[in-house]
Design a protein around this motif. Structure first.
Motif, PDB file in Angstrom:
ATOM      1  N   GLY A 110       4.259  17.685 -40.363  1.00 16.38           N
ATOM      2  CA  GLY A 110       5.032  17.097 -39.267  1.00 16.38           C
ATOM      3  C   GLY A 110       5.169  15.585 -39.323  1.00 16.38           C
ATOM      4  N   LYS A 111       4.809  14.995 -40.449  1.00 18.71           N
ATOM      5  CA  LYS A 111       4.838  13.531 -40.571  1.00 18.71           C
ATOM      6  C   LYS A 111       6.264  12.991 -40.421  1.00 18.71           C
ATOM      7  CE  LYS A 111       3.093  13.613 -44.772  1.00 18.71           C
ATOM      8  NZ  LYS A 111       3.106  15.097 -44.961  1.00 18.71           N
ATOM      9  N   SER A 112       7.200  13.598 -41.147  1.00 21.58           N
ATOM     10  CA  SER A 112       8.593  13.120 -41.071  1.00 21.58           C
ATOM     11  C   SER A 112       9.163  13.346 -39.682  1.00 21.58           C
ATOM     12  CB  SER A 112       9.476  13.842 -42.096  1.00 21.58           C
ATOM     13  OG  SER A 112       9.070  13.510 -43.403  1.00 21.58           O
ATOM     14  N   THR A 113       8.849  14.493 -39.111  1.00 20.69           N
ATOM     15  CA  THR A 113       9.357  14.799 -37.763  1.00 20.69           C
ATOM     16  C   THR A 113       8.844  13.766 -36.765  1.00 20.69           C
ATOM     17  OG1 THR A 113       9.422  17.148 -38.341  1.00 20.69           O
ATOM     18  CG2 THR A 113       9.507  16.602 -36.002  1.00 20.69           C
ATOM     19  N   GLY A 119       4.557  19.419 -44.783  1.00 20.77           N
ATOM     20  CA  GLY A 119       4.823  20.361 -43.694  1.00 20.77           C
ATOM     21  C   GLY A 119       3.991  20.109 -42.455  1.00 20.77           C
TER      22      GLY A 119
HETATM   23  P1  ADP Z   1       6.094  16.590 -43.485  1.00 24.85           P
HETATM   24  O1  ADP Z   1       6.966  15.386 -43.437  1.00 24.85           O
HETATM   25  O2  ADP Z   1       4.697  16.347 -43.050  1.00 24.85           O
HETATM   26  O3  ADP Z   1       6.133  17.258 -44.827  1.00 24.85           O
HETATM   27  P2  ADP Z   1       8.083  17.732 -41.726  1.00 24.85           P
HETATM   28  O4  ADP Z   1       8.028  16.956 -40.464  1.00 24.85           O
HETATM   29  O5  ADP Z   1       9.181  17.423 -42.671  1.00 24.85           O
HETATM   30  O6  ADP Z   1       6.665  17.651 -42.451  1.00 24.85           O
HETATM   31  O7  ADP Z   1       8.209  19.271 -41.409  1.00 24.85           O
HETATM   32  C1  ADP Z   1       7.312  19.960 -40.587  1.00 24.85           C
HETATM   33  C2  ADP Z   1       7.840  21.338 -40.324  1.00 24.85           C
HETATM   34  O8  ADP Z   1       9.048  21.251 -39.571  1.00 24.85           O
HETATM   35  C3  ADP Z   1       8.165  22.139 -41.571  1.00 24.85           C
HETATM   36  O9  ADP Z   1       7.731  23.440 -41.367  1.00 24.85           O
HETATM   37  C4  ADP Z   1       9.668  22.066 -41.641  1.00 24.85           C
HETATM   38  O10 ADP Z   1      10.196  23.203 -42.251  1.00 24.85           O
HETATM   39  C5  ADP Z   1      10.067  21.991 -40.189  1.00 24.85           C
HETATM   40  N1  ADP Z   1      11.341  21.256 -39.999  1.00 24.85           N
HETATM   41  C6  ADP Z   1      11.526  19.948 -40.222  1.00 24.85           C
HETATM   42  N2  ADP Z   1      12.789  19.570 -39.925  1.00 24.85           N
HETATM   43  C7  ADP Z   1      13.409  20.702 -39.498  1.00 24.85           C
HETATM   44  C8  ADP Z   1      14.744  20.995 -39.042  1.00 24.85           C
HETATM   45  N3  ADP Z   1      15.666  20.018 -38.950  1.00 24.85           N
HETATM   46  N4  ADP Z   1      15.015  22.251 -38.696  1.00 24.85           N
HETATM   47  C9  ADP Z   1      14.072  23.228 -38.758  1.00 24.85           C
HETATM   48  N5  ADP Z   1      12.814  23.023 -39.175  1.00 24.85           N
HETATM   49  C10 ADP Z   1      12.470  21.785 -39.541  1.00 24.85           C
END
Ligand code: ADP
Ligand code: MG
Length: 240
Positions: A39-42, A37
């Motif tokens: 933000g790594k994937s984002t 959570g």
């Molecule tokens: P990580 O990869 O570090 O686990 P993410 O980047 O997946 O983290 O997610 C970071 C935050 O963004 C989380 O709270 C997640 O719920 C939110 N999030 C990610 N993608 C979306 C999306 N498409 N719509 C709404 N919220 C999102």
């Protein structure tokens, strides 16, 4: 190769990236670690336009992805991405999966695309699997096909988002070995991973992210040996 300046990304009211600055040089391997959570994937998805940036700039080889005139397909062929779940097409053979992108997006002829796929299959250790369907492969083999499929587009940069997290432990090593070979060949890579051994050994730099911010970045020896930030220390004490 990559230059990120004050990148912010929100989903509705939820600000997920809160001002990321990041530079990645050619042939560098940057590993990104941090809690779920954070933000790594984002962040990775913003690097190849799978997500629209809310504010800030993302330059790939000097081109600003936030420019409305940017060609998304062109960016995605330069920046390959491998996901936790491999997303192979089940109704296509391994070879068809690998040659689809070059044929459809780059207009490469079938015979040529298949010829170019051969060394890629060899690179990921699956030369004998060209004509099988993904169903008959292990998770590790599927992930190696996914890597070959990305490489078929001739990317300059490869992004990996927890490529081994969905794999049975005994299948992780072969995938990491392929990634390590790529790194040795000089591929520029950003790797989100929980494999601290890989980050330590293969990473030129490790970034610790928490709550949408880069909390600490340094060479692996420093991050894993004597991190400056108490949050990094706390995270590592849980995962190591
Ligand atoms: P990580 O990869 O570090 O686990 P993410 O980047 O997946 O983290 O997610 C970071 C935050 O963004 C989380 O709270 C997640 O719920 C939110 N999030 C990610 N993608 C979306 C999306 N498409 N719509 C709404 N919220 C999102
Ligand atoms: Mg993630």
């Amino acid at each position: 190769m990559i230059s990120v300046r004050d990148l912010h990304k929100s989903f509705g009211d939820n600000e997920v990236l809160k001002g990321i600055d990041l530079e990645v040089s050619a042939q560098e391997v940057v590993c990104v670690i941090g809690p779920s959570g954070s933000g790594k994937s984002t962040l990775l998805r913003c690097l190849n336009l799978l997500e629209e940036v809310t504010s800030g700039d993302v330059f790939i080889e000097g081109k600003n992805l936030t420019d409305p005139k940017v060609d998304i397909n062109e960016v995605r062929s330069r920046v390959g991405m491998v996901f936790q779940h491999f997303n192979l097409f089940p109704h296509m053979t391994v070879l068809e999966n690998i040659t689809l992108g070059p044929k459809k997006i780059k207009g490469v002829k079938k015979a040529q695309a298949e010829k170019e796929a051969e060394p890629l299959l060899a690179k990921v250790g699956l030369s004998d699997k060209a004509n099988v369907y993904p169903d008959s492969l292990s998770g590790g083999q599927k992930q190696r096909v996914a890597i070959a499929r990305s490489l078929a587009m001739n990317p300059k940069i490869m992004l990996f988002d927890e490529p081994t997290s969905a794999l049975d432990p005994e299948l992780v090593g072969d995938v990491l070995a392929v990634m390590k070979d790529l790194a040795k060949e000089g591929m520029t890579m950003v790797v989100v991973t929980h494999e601290m051994g890989f980050a330590r050994e293969v990473g030129d730099r490790v970034i610790f992210m928490d709550e949408g911010i880069i909390m600490e970045e340094n060479v692996p020896a420093k991050i894993f040996g004597e991190p400056d930030n108490p949050r990094t220390r706390e995270f590592l004490s849980k995962v190591l």
